[in-house]
Design an enzyme around this catalytic site. Structure first.
Site, PDB file in Angstrom:
ATOM      1  N   HIS A 107       0.848  -1.207   0.000  1.00  0.00           N
ATOM      2  CA  HIS A 107       0.000   0.000   0.000  1.00  0.00           C
ATOM      3  C   HIS A 107       0.881   1.253   0.000  1.00  0.00           C
ATOM      4  O   HIS A 107       0.613   2.208  -0.720  1.00  0.00           O
ATOM      5  CB  HIS A 107      -0.887   0.046   1.260  1.00  0.00           C
ATOM      6  CG  HIS A 107      -1.922  -1.036   1.357  1.00  0.00           C
ATOM      7  ND1 HIS A 107      -2.076  -1.818   2.479  1.00  0.00           N
ATOM      8  CD2 HIS A 107      -2.862  -1.449   0.477  1.00  0.00           C
ATOM      9  CE1 HIS A 107      -3.079  -2.672   2.287  1.00  0.00           C
ATOM     10  NE2 HIS A 107      -3.572  -2.472   1.074  1.00  0.00           N
ATOM     11  N   LYS A 159     -17.839  -6.059   7.920  1.00  0.00           N
ATOM     12  CA  LYS A 159     -16.612  -6.824   8.191  1.00  0.00           C
ATOM     13  C   LYS A 159     -16.195  -6.655   9.651  1.00  0.00           C
ATOM     14  O   LYS A 159     -16.488  -5.637  10.272  1.00  0.00           O
ATOM     15  CB  LYS A 159     -15.471  -6.298   7.316  1.00  0.00           C
ATOM     16  CG  LYS A 159     -15.474  -6.865   5.914  1.00  0.00           C
ATOM     17  CD  LYS A 159     -14.160  -6.488   5.237  1.00  0.00           C
ATOM     18  CE  LYS A 159     -14.191  -6.732   3.744  1.00  0.00           C
ATOM     19  NZ  LYS A 159     -13.008  -6.171   3.077  1.00  0.00           N
ATOM     20  N   ARG A 199      -2.194  -6.164  -8.314  1.00  0.00           N
ATOM     21  CA  ARG A 199      -0.965  -6.921  -8.071  1.00  0.00           C
ATOM     22  C   ARG A 199      -0.771  -8.012  -9.104  1.00  0.00           C
ATOM     23  O   ARG A 199       0.330  -8.298  -9.545  1.00  0.00           O
ATOM     24  CB  ARG A 199      -1.010  -7.559  -6.675  1.00  0.00           C
ATOM     25  CG  ARG A 199      -0.924  -6.581  -5.545  1.00  0.00           C
ATOM     26  CD  ARG A 199      -1.384  -7.203  -4.263  1.00  0.00           C
ATOM     27  NE  ARG A 199      -2.776  -7.620  -4.374  1.00  0.00           N
ATOM     28  CZ  ARG A 199      -3.536  -8.027  -3.357  1.00  0.00           C
ATOM     29  NH1 ARG A 199      -3.010  -8.106  -2.160  1.00  0.00           N
ATOM     30  NH2 ARG A 199      -4.784  -8.366  -3.546  1.00  0.00           N
ATOM     31  N   SER A 245      -2.890  -7.752   3.159  1.00  0.00           N
ATOM     32  CA  SER A 245      -3.145  -7.571   4.595  1.00  0.00           C
ATOM     33  C   SER A 245      -3.564  -8.902   5.211  1.00  0.00           C
ATOM     34  O   SER A 245      -3.162  -9.235   6.328  1.00  0.00           O
ATOM     35  CB  SER A 245      -4.255  -6.545   4.805  1.00  0.00           C
ATOM     36  OG  SER A 245      -3.904  -5.315   4.254  1.00  0.00           O
TER      37      SER A 245
END
Ligand code: PNS
Length: 161
Positions: free
Chosen positions: A18, A42, A91, A129
């Site tokens: 990030h 979440k 990514r 993460s």
């Protein structure tokens, strides 16, 4: 023209991938606003306040970067703060489908907002993460994957749980 870009995400927690993307965005846009989603669905490991603090700490040398949180639709937030760009990192090919869907939906919701996809350094192409949390939870080394302050916080979170 003063181009403001929003880099949205969960950042639970921020990784060096990030940070790499924030640095690249800060070199490209006049102002970058890192925006953490306040998501009630979440269950994050870190509170929004902790995530804001970690991101502020990690980006304090970047003068055109600000960190905040938002709720509701991303495009509404982007328009409210006078930004015109959403930055998202890709990514690998596997990220592309979800990102494409979100970008096209956001375009449908607002034609004033453009999504820009950026690539992090290859060294971070496998980093997430979720994986970092999993490694830390099982006592593995996360050194080099997250900023030093985040590494400390992750270790202490799992020590006390
Ligand atoms: O880091 P993440 O969890 O992949 O980030 C996802 C995020 C925050 C960018 C996305 O969930 C989002 O924009 N949520 C806000 C609600 C919204 O606008 N939903 C419609 C997206 S098309």
């Amino acid at each position: 023209m003063d181009t403001r870009a929003v880099y949205p995400g969960s950042f639970d927690p921020v990784t060096n991938g990030h940070i790499d993307l924030i640095q690249r965005s800060a070199a490209l846009f006049d102002k970058v606003i890192v925006a953490i989603l306040r998501n009630t669905e979440k269950t994050p490991l870190f509170t929004v306040e902790e995530r804001v603090t970690m991101l502020q700490e990690a980006t304090r040398d970047l003068k055109n970067v600000a960190v905040t949180s938002f709720a509701g639709l991303l495009v509404d937030f982007v328009e409210q703060i006078g930004a015109s760009v959403i930055v998202r990192g890709i990514r690998a090919v596997s990220d592309y489908e979800y990102e494409l869907q979100m970008a096209l939906m956001n375009r449908r919701l607002s034609n004033k907002v453009e999504t820009v996809f950026m690539l992090p350094a290859e060294a971070y192409s496998f980093l997430s993460s979720k994986l970092v949390k999993e490694i830390a939870q099982h006592g593995g080394s996360i050194h080099g994957f997250v900023p030093a302050d985040v590494e400390k916080r992750l270790c202490s979170k799992f020590r006390t749980q």
